[in-house]
Design a protein around this motif. Sequence first.
Motif, PDB file in Angstrom:
ATOM      1  N   VAL A  37       0.837  -1.195   0.000  1.00 41.13           N
ATOM      2  CA  VAL A  37       0.000   0.000   0.000  1.00 41.13           C
ATOM      3  C   VAL A  37       0.876   1.252   0.000  1.00 41.13           C
ATOM      4  N   LEU A  38       1.975   1.209   0.720  1.00 40.52           N
ATOM      5  CA  LEU A  38       2.892   2.350   0.743  1.00 40.52           C
ATOM      6  C   LEU A  38       3.449   2.614  -0.656  1.00 40.52           C
ATOM      7  N   ALA A  39       3.771   1.561  -1.396  1.00 36.19           N
ATOM      8  CA  ALA A  39       4.252   1.719  -2.763  1.00 36.19           C
ATOM      9  C   ALA A  39       3.155   2.307  -3.653  1.00 36.19           C
ATOM     10  N   VAL A  40       1.914   1.867  -3.454  1.00 36.55           N
ATOM     11  CA  VAL A  40       0.793   2.393  -4.237  1.00 36.55           C
ATOM     12  C   VAL A  40       0.581   3.871  -3.906  1.00 36.55           C
ATOM     13  N   LEU A  41       0.695   4.228  -2.637  1.00 35.93           N
ATOM     14  CA  LEU A  41       0.553   5.639  -2.242  1.00 35.93           C
ATOM     15  C   LEU A  41       1.616   6.507  -2.912  1.00 35.93           C
ATOM     16  N   LEU A  42       2.813   5.988  -3.003  1.00 35.61           N
ATOM     17  CA  LEU A  42       3.885   6.728  -3.664  1.00 35.61           C
ATOM     18  C   LEU A  42       3.544   6.946  -5.142  1.00 35.61           C
ATOM     19  N   GLN A  43       3.009   5.911  -5.789  1.00 40.86           N
ATOM     20  CA  GLN A  43       2.583   6.057  -7.184  1.00 40.86           C
ATOM     21  C   GLN A  43       1.463   7.081  -7.307  1.00 40.86           C
ATOM     22  N   LEU A  44       0.540   7.048  -6.360  1.00 37.83           N
ATOM     23  CA  LEU A  44      -0.588   7.979  -6.360  1.00 37.83           C
ATOM     24  C   LEU A  44      -0.108   9.419  -6.236  1.00 37.83           C
ATOM     25  N   VAL A  45       0.764   9.676  -5.281  1.00 40.69           N
ATOM     26  CA  VAL A  45       1.272  11.041  -5.087  1.00 40.69           C
ATOM     27  C   VAL A  45       2.051  11.502  -6.321  1.00 40.69           C
ATOM     28  N   ALA A  46       2.861  10.617  -6.890  1.00 38.04           N
ATOM     29  CA  ALA A  46       3.620  10.983  -8.095  1.00 38.04           C
ATOM     30  C   ALA A  46       2.675  11.272  -9.260  1.00 38.04           C
ATOM     31  N   SER A  47       1.606  10.484  -9.377  1.00 36.31           N
ATOM     32  CA  SER A  47       0.633  10.723 -10.445  1.00 36.31           C
ATOM     33  C   SER A  47      -0.061  12.062 -10.270  1.00 36.31           C
ATOM     34  N   TRP A  48      -0.423  12.374  -9.035  1.00 29.60           N
ATOM     35  CA  TRP A  48      -1.091  13.648  -8.752  1.00 29.60           C
ATOM     36  C   TRP A  48      -0.166  14.820  -9.050  1.00 29.60           C
ATOM     37  N   MET A  49       1.079  14.697  -8.596  1.00 29.57           N
ATOM     38  CA  MET A  49       2.033  15.796  -8.819  1.00 29.57           C
ATOM     39  C   MET A  49       2.321  15.997 -10.306  1.00 29.57           C
ATOM     40  N   GLY A  50       2.331  14.914 -11.083  1.00 27.94           N
ATOM     41  CA  GLY A  50       2.639  15.014 -12.499  1.00 27.94           C
ATOM     42  C   GLY A  50       1.439  15.330 -13.372  1.00 27.94           C
ATOM     43  N   SER A  51       0.261  15.305 -12.782  1.00 24.86           N
ATOM     44  CA  SER A  51      -0.955  15.547 -13.550  1.00 24.86           C
ATOM     45  C   SER A  51      -1.219  17.041 -13.713  1.00 24.86           C
ATOM     46  N   PRO A  52      -1.688  17.441 -14.887  1.00 23.58           N
ATOM     47  CA  PRO A  52      -2.063  18.843 -15.061  1.00 23.58           C
ATOM     48  C   PRO A  52      -3.443  19.150 -14.477  1.00 23.58           C
ATOM     49  N   SER A  53      -4.089  18.159 -13.911  1.00 23.93           N
ATOM     50  CA  SER A  53      -5.431  18.323 -13.354  1.00 23.93           C
ATOM     51  C   SER A  53      -5.437  19.329 -12.203  1.00 23.93           C
ATOM     52  N   PRO A  54      -6.443  20.183 -12.156  1.00 26.75           N
ATOM     53  CA  PRO A  54      -6.532  21.143 -11.053  1.00 26.75           C
ATOM     54  C   PRO A  54      -7.171  20.546  -9.798  1.00 26.75           C
ATOM     55  N   LEU A  55      -7.529  19.248  -9.829  1.00 29.45           N
ATOM     56  CA  LEU A  55      -8.171  18.620  -8.676  1.00 29.45           C
ATOM     57  C   LEU A  55      -7.244  18.610  -7.468  1.00 29.45           C
ATOM     58  N   GLY A  56      -7.842  18.714  -6.285  1.00 27.87           N
ATOM     59  CA  GLY A  56      -7.092  18.566  -5.054  1.00 27.87           C
ATOM     60  C   GLY A  56      -6.687  17.112  -4.879  1.00 27.87           C
ATOM     61  N   PHE A  57      -5.821  16.857  -3.915  1.00 29.08           N
ATOM     62  CA  PHE A  57      -5.287  15.504  -3.740  1.00 29.08           C
ATOM     63  C   PHE A  57      -6.375  14.479  -3.450  1.00 29.08           C
ATOM     64  N   GLU A  58      -7.295  14.781  -2.537  1.00 23.46           N
ATOM     65  CA  GLU A  58      -8.322  13.810  -2.161  1.00 23.46           C
ATOM     66  C   GLU A  58      -9.212  13.444  -3.350  1.00 23.46           C
ATOM     67  N   ASP A  59      -9.681  14.430  -4.088  1.00 19.36           N
ATOM     68  CA  ASP A  59     -10.532  14.160  -5.247  1.00 19.36           C
ATOM     69  C   ASP A  59      -9.766  13.387  -6.324  1.00 19.36           C
ATOM     70  N   PHE A  60      -8.518  13.776  -6.543  1.00 20.91           N
ATOM     71  CA  PHE A  60      -7.695  13.071  -7.526  1.00 20.91           C
ATOM     72  C   PHE A  60      -7.490  11.627  -7.090  1.00 20.91           C
ATOM     73  N   ALA A  61      -7.205  11.413  -5.794  1.00 19.51           N
ATOM     74  CA  ALA A  61      -6.953  10.064  -5.270  1.00 19.51           C
ATOM     75  C   ALA A  61      -8.178   9.173  -5.446  1.00 19.51           C
ATOM     76  N   LYS A  62      -9.356   9.700  -5.152  1.00 20.05           N
ATOM     77  CA  LYS A  62     -10.580   8.902  -5.309  1.00 20.05           C
ATOM     78  C   LYS A  62     -10.789   8.506  -6.764  1.00 20.05           C
ATOM     79  N   GLY A  63     -10.596   9.442  -7.672  1.00 17.31           N
ATOM     80  CA  GLY A  63     -10.726   9.138  -9.091  1.00 17.31           C
ATOM     81  C   GLY A  63      -9.678   8.142  -9.555  1.00 17.31           C
ATOM     82  N   TRP A  64      -8.468   8.287  -9.057  1.00 16.15           N
ATOM     83  CA  TRP A  64      -7.355   7.413  -9.412  1.00 16.15           C
ATOM     84  C   TRP A  64      -7.653   5.979  -8.995  1.00 16.15           C
ATOM     85  N   VAL A  65      -8.197   5.809  -7.796  1.00  8.86           N
ATOM     86  CA  VAL A  65      -8.552   4.479  -7.307  1.00  8.86           C
ATOM     87  C   VAL A  65      -9.719   3.919  -8.123  1.00  8.86           C
ATOM     88  N   GLN A  66     -10.735   4.739  -8.379  1.00  2.71           N
ATOM     89  CA  GLN A  66     -11.902   4.281  -9.141  1.00  2.71           C
ATOM     90  C   GLN A  66     -11.543   3.865 -10.561  1.00  2.71           C
TER      91      GLN A  66
END
Length: 93
Positions: A37-66
Amino acid sequence: MTNVTALAPRKSMTQPERKLLQVLAQELPTMPAGPTVLAVLLQLVASWMGSPSPLGFEDFAKGWVQQGNVKGAAAEQLLRDVLGMNTTPKGDA
């Protein structure tokens, strides 16, 4: 003629989001599926940081998981629990 490049949206986490990641970083290594899970979280944070999306972290994370980006049932279940995505609908309780 000048070259103009659009700036990427500035990313910032809220205090509760930062605190959540700090607690998870301390607690996950002690759990059975924690390192995964820690490795997945790292991927999630890297995806959020690299995304041009204006979404906040929580909204981005929920979409990323879905969208099915989490590999492993245990990791997905834990992330869904942490993000509040496994709540029981009112009629099913």
